[in-house]
Design a protein around this motif. Structure first.
Motif, PDB file in Angstrom:
ATOM      1  N   THR A  86       0.820  -1.200   0.000  1.00 37.90           N
ATOM      2  CA  THR A  86       0.000   0.000   0.000  1.00 37.90           C
ATOM      3  C   THR A  86       0.858   1.254   0.000  1.00 37.90           C
ATOM      4  N   ILE A  87       0.381   2.291  -0.688  1.00 35.63           N
ATOM      5  CA  ILE A  87       1.003   3.610  -0.649  1.00 35.63           C
ATOM      6  C   ILE A  87      -0.128   4.627  -0.548  1.00 35.63           C
ATOM      7  N   SER A  88       0.125   5.706   0.182  1.00 32.63           N
ATOM      8  CA  SER A  88      -0.930   6.666   0.469  1.00 32.63           C
ATOM      9  C   SER A  88      -0.520   8.071   0.038  1.00 32.63           C
ATOM     10  N   GLY A  89      -1.519   8.919  -0.141  1.00 32.72           N
ATOM     11  CA  GLY A  89      -1.283  10.309  -0.478  1.00 32.72           C
ATOM     12  C   GLY A  89      -2.508  11.136  -0.197  1.00 32.72           C
ATOM     13  N   SER A  90      -2.355  12.452  -0.207  1.00 33.45           N
ATOM     14  CA  SER A  90      -3.483  13.345   0.017  1.00 33.45           C
ATOM     15  C   SER A  90      -3.272  14.613  -0.801  1.00 33.45           C
ATOM     16  N   ALA A  91      -4.348  15.314  -1.041  1.00 33.05           N
ATOM     17  CA  ALA A  91      -4.293  16.561  -1.794  1.00 33.05           C
ATOM     18  C   ALA A  91      -5.537  17.373  -1.481  1.00 33.05           C
ATOM     19  N   SER A  92      -5.471  18.676  -1.738  1.00 23.63           N
ATOM     20  CA  SER A  92      -6.628  19.545  -1.533  1.00 23.63           C
ATOM     21  C   SER A  92      -6.565  20.698  -2.521  1.00 23.63           C
ATOM     22  N   ASP A  93      -7.711  21.313  -2.739  1.00 23.86           N
ATOM     23  CA  ASP A  93      -7.800  22.445  -3.658  1.00 23.86           C
ATOM     24  C   ASP A  93      -8.994  23.289  -3.250  1.00 23.86           C
ATOM     25  N   ASN A  94      -8.868  24.601  -3.395  1.00 23.97           N
ATOM     26  CA  ASN A  94      -9.965  25.522  -3.101  1.00 23.97           C
ATOM     27  C   ASN A  94      -9.933  26.616  -4.164  1.00 23.97           C
ATOM     28  N   ARG A  95     -11.105  26.934  -4.693  1.00 28.13           N
ATOM     29  CA  ARG A  95     -11.136  27.849  -5.829  1.00 28.13           C
ATOM     30  C   ARG A  95     -12.437  28.621  -5.867  1.00 28.13           C
ATOM     31  N   THR A  96     -12.344  29.934  -6.096  1.00 27.51           N
ATOM     32  CA  THR A  96     -13.516  30.761  -6.368  1.00 27.51           C
ATOM     33  C   THR A  96     -13.557  30.996  -7.867  1.00 27.51           C
ATOM     34  N   THR A  97     -14.646  30.587  -8.495  1.00 28.83           N
ATOM     35  CA  THR A  97     -14.689  30.575  -9.949  1.00 28.83           C
ATOM     36  C   THR A  97     -16.128  30.720 -10.422  1.00 28.83           C
ATOM     37  N   LEU A  98     -16.377  30.421 -11.711  1.00 28.38           N
ATOM     38  CA  LEU A  98     -17.699  30.562 -12.310  1.00 28.38           C
ATOM     39  C   LEU A  98     -18.194  29.230 -12.847  1.00 28.38           C
ATOM     40  N   THR A  99     -19.505  29.066 -12.868  1.00 28.08           N
ATOM     41  CA  THR A  99     -20.108  27.898 -13.497  1.00 28.08           C
ATOM     42  C   THR A  99     -20.171  28.114 -15.008  1.00 28.08           C
ATOM     43  N   ASP A 100     -20.623  27.082 -15.703  1.00 32.30           N
ATOM     44  CA  ASP A 100     -21.018  27.253 -17.100  1.00 32.30           C
ATOM     45  C   ASP A 100     -22.235  28.170 -17.173  1.00 32.30           C
ATOM     46  N   VAL A 101     -22.563  28.609 -18.378  1.00 31.55           N
ATOM     47  CA  VAL A 101     -23.829  29.300 -18.609  1.00 31.55           C
ATOM     48  C   VAL A 101     -24.883  28.238 -18.929  1.00 31.55           C
ATOM     49  N   PHE A 102     -26.018  28.292 -18.235  1.00 33.19           N
ATOM     50  CA  PHE A 102     -27.091  27.321 -18.426  1.00 33.19           C
ATOM     51  C   PHE A 102     -28.291  27.993 -19.083  1.00 33.19           C
ATOM     52  N   TYR A 103     -29.006  27.252 -19.915  1.00 30.27           N
ATOM     53  CA  TYR A 103     -30.224  27.753 -20.539  1.00 30.27           C
ATOM     54  C   TYR A 103     -31.346  26.748 -20.287  1.00 30.27           C
ATOM     55  N   GLN A 104     -32.570  27.271 -20.210  1.00 29.26           N
ATOM     56  CA  GLN A 104     -33.735  26.412 -19.983  1.00 29.26           C
ATOM     57  C   GLN A 104     -34.931  26.960 -20.743  1.00 29.26           C
ATOM     58  N   GLY A 105     -35.606  26.087 -21.464  1.00 30.59           N
ATOM     59  CA  GLY A 105     -36.851  26.447 -22.122  1.00 30.59           C
ATOM     60  C   GLY A 105     -37.982  25.603 -21.572  1.00 30.59           C
TER      61      GLY A 105
END
Length: 338
Positions: free
Chosen positions: A134-153
């Protein structure tokens, strides 16, 4: 909305140990293009013609910790036990235009939405090889960003207490997607969702029930060479108007991936996801200036059962401003002129 959490998380964790597996994930990385719970009470009730504005605050908390089989780049068979914690805070902004013209005997409307937001992910992963090492690891990320543009009919019809609806929803991928990051609010691929809904609304008794079902077709993510399977979903809500302007009740959803994930990156095979959730809701109709009204809805969901997805709870706060129905002539005050 998290997008590709499981696949990105495993790649990041295993990269810290020098292991390079092929991409492997559940439907949209454990969170699908369709966010269960989007449709709630009064979903199929036609509105008044004109422009409307809505803002929706969504908080999503998700986690997953389970062993999954996958094939490494060297062809060895192994298993990965991953612990993932993720949160999303998004503020959706939407504009809707409802046409005054009848379309197929119903009422047509078109909506455009997008959202800024913050997403944070923390993961811990352990790779167990075919010889038991076994081998182990960890990681993290934090981001302020935008979503896609969504459309609805939407196209809605009303016959007394019965209301019907058909709809189509899709996205336009934005440039904010980054396949090298764990934290994404955009998807990196387009998708189209279509379905139908029904609302029973009896203004005399105050009873209300809504149900909306649909299917999602996902196109391939070219960055990951991964295509999610077709998803089926049902959102439902039931409430009771305790006063003319206040209703309380419950809401829930069922989500099931119908077809297998595919593409060169789909090394886990089908890996179909499922989720069932439920929670409380309360709504308020708020009279504003003449000709307009506000609607405030608060609801929350907790997953009761999940498979090959993040286990989540979500909180929704929706506020919309729209044209109000004209008052009946009998309700208007009589003004005498002398």
């Amino acid at each position: 909305m998290i997008g590709h959490i499981r696949q990105a998380a495993l790649l990041a964790a295993l990269a810290t140990t020098g292991v390079a597996p092929q991409p492997a994930l559940a439907d949209a990385g454990g969170v699908s293009f369709w966010l269960p719970g989007i449709f709630g009470s009064l979903a199929a009730v036609p509105g008044m013609p004109g422009w409307a504005y809505s803002t929706i605050y969504i908080h999503l908390q998700g986690n997953a910790g389970a062993g999954q089989n996958f094939v490494t780049s060297g062809g060895a068979r192994g298993s990965v036990a991953a612990g993932i914690n993720a949160h999303v805070d998004a503020l959706v902004q939407g504009i809707t235009y409802t046409s005054p013209m009848s379309v197929l005997g119903g009422q047509a409307a078109f909506t455009v939405l997008a959202a800024p937001g913050n997403v944070g992910i923390g993961i811990d992963a352990t790779l167990t090889g075919p010889r038991g090492n076994t081998i182990s690891g960890s990681a993290s990320d934090n981001r302020t960003t935008l979503t896609d543009v969504f459309y609805q009919g939407t196209l809605k019809w009303n016959q007394g207490v019965h209301n019907e609806m058909v709809y189509v929803v899709g996205n336009i991928p934005s440039g904010t997607y980054d396949s090298s990051r764990l934290a994404n609010l955009s998807f990196g691929f387009p998708a189209v969702d279509a379905g139908a809904g029904y609302t029973y609304l009896d203004l005399k008794t105050g009873h209300e029930f809504s149900v909306v079902g649909g299917l999602t077709y996902n196109f391939e993510n070219p960055f990951l060479q991964y295509q999610n399977g077709i998803d089926f979903h049902v959102d439902w809500a039931a409430s009771q108007f305790v006063t003319k302007n206040v209703h309380i009740g419950v809401a829930g959803y069922f989500f099931q991936q119908l077809t297998d994930d595919r593409g060169p990156g789909a090394k886990l095979g089908g890996f179909k996801g499922q989720a069932i959730g439920i929670g409380p809701q309360v709504g308020f109709i708020i009279p504003l200036s003449e000709g307009y009204q506000g609607y405030l809805n608060l609801r929350g969901y907790k997953d009761l059962e999940v498979e090959n997805r993040l286990s989540t709870w979500t909180a929704w706060v929706t506020f919309a401003i729209s044209p109000a129905a004209p008052e009946p002539a009998s309700a208007k005050p009589i003004v005498r002129k002398y």
